[in-house]
Write an enzyme that holds these catalytic residues in place. Structure first.
Site, PDB file in Angstrom:
ATOM      1  N   GLN A  34      -1.557  10.182   3.977  1.00 48.55           N
ATOM      2  CA  GLN A  34      -0.340  10.960   4.244  1.00 48.55           C
ATOM      3  C   GLN A  34       0.544  10.398   5.378  1.00 48.55           C
ATOM      4  O   GLN A  34       1.762  10.265   5.175  1.00 48.55           O
ATOM      5  CB  GLN A  34      -0.683  12.433   4.493  1.00 48.55           C
ATOM      6  CG  GLN A  34      -0.747  13.254   3.211  1.00 48.55           C
ATOM      7  CD  GLN A  34       0.530  13.177   2.380  1.00 48.55           C
ATOM      8  OE1 GLN A  34       1.648  13.236   2.893  1.00 48.55           O
ATOM      9  NE2 GLN A  34       0.378  13.017   1.075  1.00 48.55           N
ATOM     10  N   GLY A  65       0.848  -1.203   0.000  1.00 49.35           N
ATOM     11  CA  GLY A  65       0.000   0.000   0.000  1.00 49.35           C
ATOM     12  C   GLY A  65       0.878   1.244   0.000  1.00 49.35           C
ATOM     13  O   GLY A  65       2.067   1.185  -0.333  1.00 49.35           O
ATOM     14  N   VAL A 116       0.184 -13.279   3.792  1.00 51.86           N
ATOM     15  CA  VAL A 116       1.010 -13.635   4.955  1.00 51.86           C
ATOM     16  C   VAL A 116       0.062 -13.914   6.117  1.00 51.86           C
ATOM     17  O   VAL A 116      -0.850 -13.131   6.399  1.00 51.86           O
ATOM     18  CB  VAL A 116       2.009 -12.519   5.305  1.00 51.86           C
ATOM     19  CG1 VAL A 116       2.793 -12.884   6.562  1.00 51.86           C
ATOM     20  CG2 VAL A 116       2.961 -12.292   4.139  1.00 51.86           C
ATOM     21  N   GLU A 142     -18.511  10.749  -0.519  1.00 52.13           N
ATOM     22  CA  GLU A 142     -18.121  10.724  -1.936  1.00 52.13           C
ATOM     23  C   GLU A 142     -19.023   9.786  -2.733  1.00 52.13           C
ATOM     24  O   GLU A 142     -19.465  10.106  -3.837  1.00 52.13           O
ATOM     25  CB  GLU A 142     -16.645  10.327  -2.052  1.00 52.13           C
ATOM     26  CG  GLU A 142     -15.756  11.492  -1.613  1.00 52.13           C
ATOM     27  CD  GLU A 142     -14.287  11.137  -1.349  1.00 52.13           C
ATOM     28  OE1 GLU A 142     -13.535  12.066  -1.046  1.00 52.13           O
ATOM     29  OE2 GLU A 142     -13.904   9.966  -1.439  1.00 52.13           O
TER      30      GLU A 142
HETATM   31  C1  LIG Z   1     -12.566   3.498   0.253  1.00 55.18           C
HETATM   32  C2  LIG Z   1     -11.429   4.241   0.882  1.00 55.18           C
HETATM   33  C3  LIG Z   1     -11.259   5.589   0.618  1.00 55.18           C
HETATM   34  C4  LIG Z   1     -10.214   6.293   1.187  1.00 55.18           C
HETATM   35  N1  LIG Z   1     -10.083   7.630   0.898  1.00 55.18           N
HETATM   36  C5  LIG Z   1      -9.030   8.300   1.381  1.00 55.18           C
HETATM   37  C6  LIG Z   1      -8.805   9.657   1.026  1.00 55.18           C
HETATM   38  O1  LIG Z   1      -9.596  10.246   0.279  1.00 55.18           O
HETATM   39  N2  LIG Z   1      -7.706  10.276   1.517  1.00 55.18           N
HETATM   40  C7  LIG Z   1      -6.825   9.641   2.336  1.00 55.18           C
HETATM   41  O2  LIG Z   1      -5.817  10.233   2.725  1.00 55.18           O
HETATM   42  N3  LIG Z   1      -7.015   8.375   2.699  1.00 55.18           N
HETATM   43  C8  LIG Z   1      -8.087   7.681   2.248  1.00 55.18           C
HETATM   44  N4  LIG Z   1      -8.275   6.381   2.614  1.00 55.18           N
HETATM   45  C9  LIG Z   1      -7.355   5.778   3.575  1.00 55.18           C
HETATM   46  C10 LIG Z   1      -6.066   5.385   2.902  1.00 55.18           C
HETATM   47  O3  LIG Z   1      -6.328   4.653   1.734  1.00 55.18           O
HETATM   48  C11 LIG Z   1      -5.247   4.569   3.888  1.00 55.18           C
HETATM   49  O4  LIG Z   1      -4.994   5.353   5.012  1.00 55.18           O
HETATM   50  C12 LIG Z   1      -3.931   4.129   3.273  1.00 55.18           C
HETATM   51  O5  LIG Z   1      -4.175   3.294   2.178  1.00 55.18           O
HETATM   52  C13 LIG Z   1      -3.070   3.428   4.306  1.00 55.18           C
HETATM   53  O6  LIG Z   1      -1.913   2.957   3.684  1.00 55.18           O
HETATM   54  P1  LIG Z   1      -1.228   1.622   4.202  1.00 55.18           P
HETATM   55  O7  LIG Z   1      -0.028   1.438   3.339  1.00 55.18           O
HETATM   56  O8  LIG Z   1      -1.068   1.661   5.665  1.00 55.18           O
HETATM   57  O9  LIG Z   1      -2.281   0.462   3.905  1.00 55.18           O
HETATM   58  P2  LIG Z   1      -2.963   0.048   2.529  1.00 55.18           P
HETATM   59  O10 LIG Z   1      -2.842   1.091   1.507  1.00 55.18           O
HETATM   60  O11 LIG Z   1      -4.333  -0.423   2.914  1.00 55.18           O
HETATM   61  O12 LIG Z   1      -2.103  -1.195   2.047  1.00 55.18           O
HETATM   62  C14 LIG Z   1      -2.097  -2.424   2.719  1.00 55.18           C
HETATM   63  C15 LIG Z   1      -1.653  -3.499   1.743  1.00 55.18           C
HETATM   64  O13 LIG Z   1      -1.378  -4.675   2.472  1.00 55.18           O
HETATM   65  C16 LIG Z   1      -1.896  -5.800   1.783  1.00 55.18           C
HETATM   66  N5  LIG Z   1      -2.141  -6.817   2.810  1.00 55.18           N
HETATM   67  C17 LIG Z   1      -2.865  -6.683   3.952  1.00 55.18           C
HETATM   68  N6  LIG Z   1      -2.794  -7.803   4.685  1.00 55.18           N
HETATM   69  C18 LIG Z   1      -2.018  -8.666   4.008  1.00 55.18           C
HETATM   70  C19 LIG Z   1      -1.578 -10.000   4.251  1.00 55.18           C
HETATM   71  N7  LIG Z   1      -1.910 -10.646   5.370  1.00 55.18           N
HETATM   72  N8  LIG Z   1      -0.793 -10.599   3.335  1.00 55.18           N
HETATM   73  C20 LIG Z   1      -0.442  -9.961   2.182  1.00 55.18           C
HETATM   74  N9  LIG Z   1      -0.833  -8.678   1.912  1.00 55.18           N
HETATM   75  C21 LIG Z   1      -1.603  -8.057   2.811  1.00 55.18           C
HETATM   76  C22 LIG Z   1      -3.157  -5.288   1.107  1.00 55.18           C
HETATM   77  O14 LIG Z   1      -3.504  -6.067  -0.009  1.00 55.18           O
HETATM   78  C23 LIG Z   1      -2.718  -3.869   0.720  1.00 55.18           C
HETATM   79  O15 LIG Z   1      -2.158  -3.829  -0.570  1.00 55.18           O
HETATM   80  C24 LIG Z   1      -9.324   5.636   2.050  1.00 55.18           C
HETATM   81  C25 LIG Z   1      -9.485   4.278   2.319  1.00 55.18           C
HETATM   82  C26 LIG Z   1     -10.527   3.581   1.746  1.00 55.18           C
HETATM   83  C27 LIG Z   1     -10.704   2.113   2.022  1.00 55.18           C
END
Ligand SMILES: Cc1cc2nc3c(=O)[nH]c(=O)nc-3n(C[C@H](O)[C@H](O)[C@H](O)COP(=O)(O)OP(=O)(O)OC[C@H]3O[C@@H](n4cnc5c(N)ncnc54)[C@H](O)[C@@H]3O)c2cc1C
Length: 424
Positions: A323, A17, A83, A174
């Site tokens: 962010q 992500g 995982v 949205e």
């Molecule tokens: C519908 C929606 C709309 C959003 N809109 C906004 C917005 O407008 N503005 C904003 O700032 N934020 C928004 N967010 C929040 C933002 O997307 C998250 O805060 C951000 O993606 C967090 O990043 P991350 O890397 O922590 O996790 P993520 O981006 O969620 O990435 C996690 C990754 O880990 C992988 N994963 C998880 N568990 C496992 C496992 N056990 N094994 C293998 N892979 C795994 C998943 O497939 C994913 O690719 C939104 C979220 C959603 C769901």
């Protein structure tokens, strides 16, 4: 797993992500081996999932192959796998394709949908956390409108044209705005036999205002925008269940609907094997120090939504938005470079760039520090910011083209039922 031992430290990253990819990008030229695991072979730009659900964008505009992002990283390996478990004593992860030893582990698994233990909602509602789920929603919306077009039974037609969304956070707002625009721009023109007034969009929120995480000023503005579009807002309303036909609320309201979208909450995507002081159970997040190291471990780090870093300004951890995930990923990447050189790491500090949400055409709101705005300029700014952060040049160009086309034509071009949604 076919990963060679190359004699350099192996960093296993779980999750491609925002946090995971920002971290790996910073280590492009370092003498480390990186193994990235994700259950999907692409990065998902979650802020625009609602555009896929409502036929504004094709899914490939908001997803990008993870292998391609890191084409230029040396000693980089991607494995598409889930995982499941971590053995912190043996420094090993266990996945759907086997186990792997790590020197350093970076957990960036984000969140999963939270149904708050309500089985009827988990079983029957439509969550929106992944691209396949967004496509399911798109198909279901379009299928239900097609069905409504040929249904003589008035009650059934109304249920097919009744769209209920749980949660008036940015995602719910949205979605509601996009569906209301769908009624105006598409139903009116492409479904002449349907009465536009029979299509209703209900937005249900437990708190006393829409966009609860944002300021009251923009919350009021967003509510006005939504009402102008004809969205029916139900505040301080708690949903008690959904049997696939009727959404029921704790105060006795019933909404008959064939489309119930659940955008009311997320919870940390935890892995088995890390608990004790490292786990904050109320939030399902891992407690980390100012360097993103998981409490009690020296070689395990957590980033983004799954990490909870208590600071004076954010005693409950940073907001679970893009962010903090991006900034923590970058900081930890830079800190690994320092660590590899034998230098001291720098603590993470969050720079709040503001929060935005869009309601629809020319209607968006933003909080930046003490400033709170809404309107057309903010909407253009919202588009610019999202284009900027989209991964991949092609995705930016395609999205820009689609938005310009939709703006001129009041259209949502991706109205295709390619893989009909079937309930299991
Ligand atoms: C519908 C929606 C709309 C959003 N809109 C906004 C917005 O407008 N503005 C904003 O700032 N934020 C928004 N967010 C929040 C933002 O997307 C998250 O805060 C951000 O993606 C967090 O990043 P991350 O890397 O922590 O996790 P993520 O981006 O969620 O990435 C996690 C990754 O880990 C992988 N994963 C998880 N568990 C496992 C496992 N056990 N094994 C293998 N892979 C795994 C998943 O497939 C994913 O690719 C939104 C979220 C959603 C769901």
């Amino acid at each position: 797993m076919n990963i060679p031992e190359t004699g350099v430290p192996r960093i296993v990253v779980i999750g491609g992500g925002f946090a995971g990819i920002s971290f790996i990008k910073k280590l492009r030229n370092e003498k480390v081996q990186i193994v990235l695991f994700d259950r999907h072979n692409y990065h998902t730009f979650q802020p625009l999932l609602y555009q896929v659900s409502t036929a504004g964008l094709e899914p490939d505009s908001i997803a990008y192959p993870l292998r391609k992002i890191f084409r230029k990283n040396r000693d980089f390996h991607f494995r598409m796998a889930e995982v499941e478990n971590i053995n912190t004593e043996n420094n090993t992860i266990f996945s759907s394709i086997g186990s792997l030893r790590y020197d350093y582990l970076v957990i960036a698994t984000g969140t999963r949908t939270n149904f708050f233990g309500n089985e009827s909602i988990a079983e029957n509602s439509m969550p929106m956390k992944t691209v396949p789920q967004a496509l399911n929603i798109r198909s279901l919306i379009l299928q239900n409108i097609e069905k409504a077009d040929i249904t003589a039974d008035e009650r059934e037609r109304k249920s097919l044209l009744n769209f209920v969304i749980a949660g008036a956070g940015p995602t719910g707002v949205e979605l509601a705005g996009a569906l209301a625009e769908f009624r105006k721009g598409i139903l009116e023109n492409d479904y002449p036999e349907l009465d536009e007034d029979e299509m209703n969009v209900h937005l249900i929120e437990g708190q006393n205002r829409v966009l609860p995480p944002m300021s009251e000023t923009v919350s009021k503005k967003a509510q006005k925008f939504l009402e102008k579009l004809g969205v029916q807002i139900h505040l301080e309303t708690y949903i008690s269940g959904y049997d696939g036909k009727t959404v029921t609320t704790k105060d006795g309201k019933n909404f008959e609907t064939a489309t119930f979208i659940w955008a009311a909450g997320v919870t940390g995507a935890l892995l088995k094997g890390i608990d004790g002081e490292a786990l904050v159970e109320r939030a399902n997040r891992y407690k980390v120090d100012e360097f993103n190291a998981v409490k009690g471990f020296q070689n395990i780090y957590a980033l983004g939504d799954i990490a909870l870093m208590e600071t004076q300004e954010y005693p409950k951890g940073h907001p679970q938005v893009a962010q903090p995930a991006i900034q923590q990923g970058k900081r930890l990447g830079k800190n690994f470079r320092k660590m590899l050189k034998g230098d001291k790491m720098e603590p993470f500090t969050y720079f709040d760039k503001g929060t935005m949400a869009t309601v629809g055409r020319n209607k968006a709101v933003v909080d930046i520090g003490r400033m709170h705005f809404g309107g057309a300029i903010v909407w253009f700014l919202w588009m610019f910011v999202h284009l900027w952060f989209l991964v991949g040049f092609r995705n930016r160009v395609v999205t820009f083209f689609n938005w310009t086309y939709s703006y001129i034509n009041y259209d949502r071009a991706a109205r295709l039922i390619i893989r009909p949604f079937k309930k299991n």
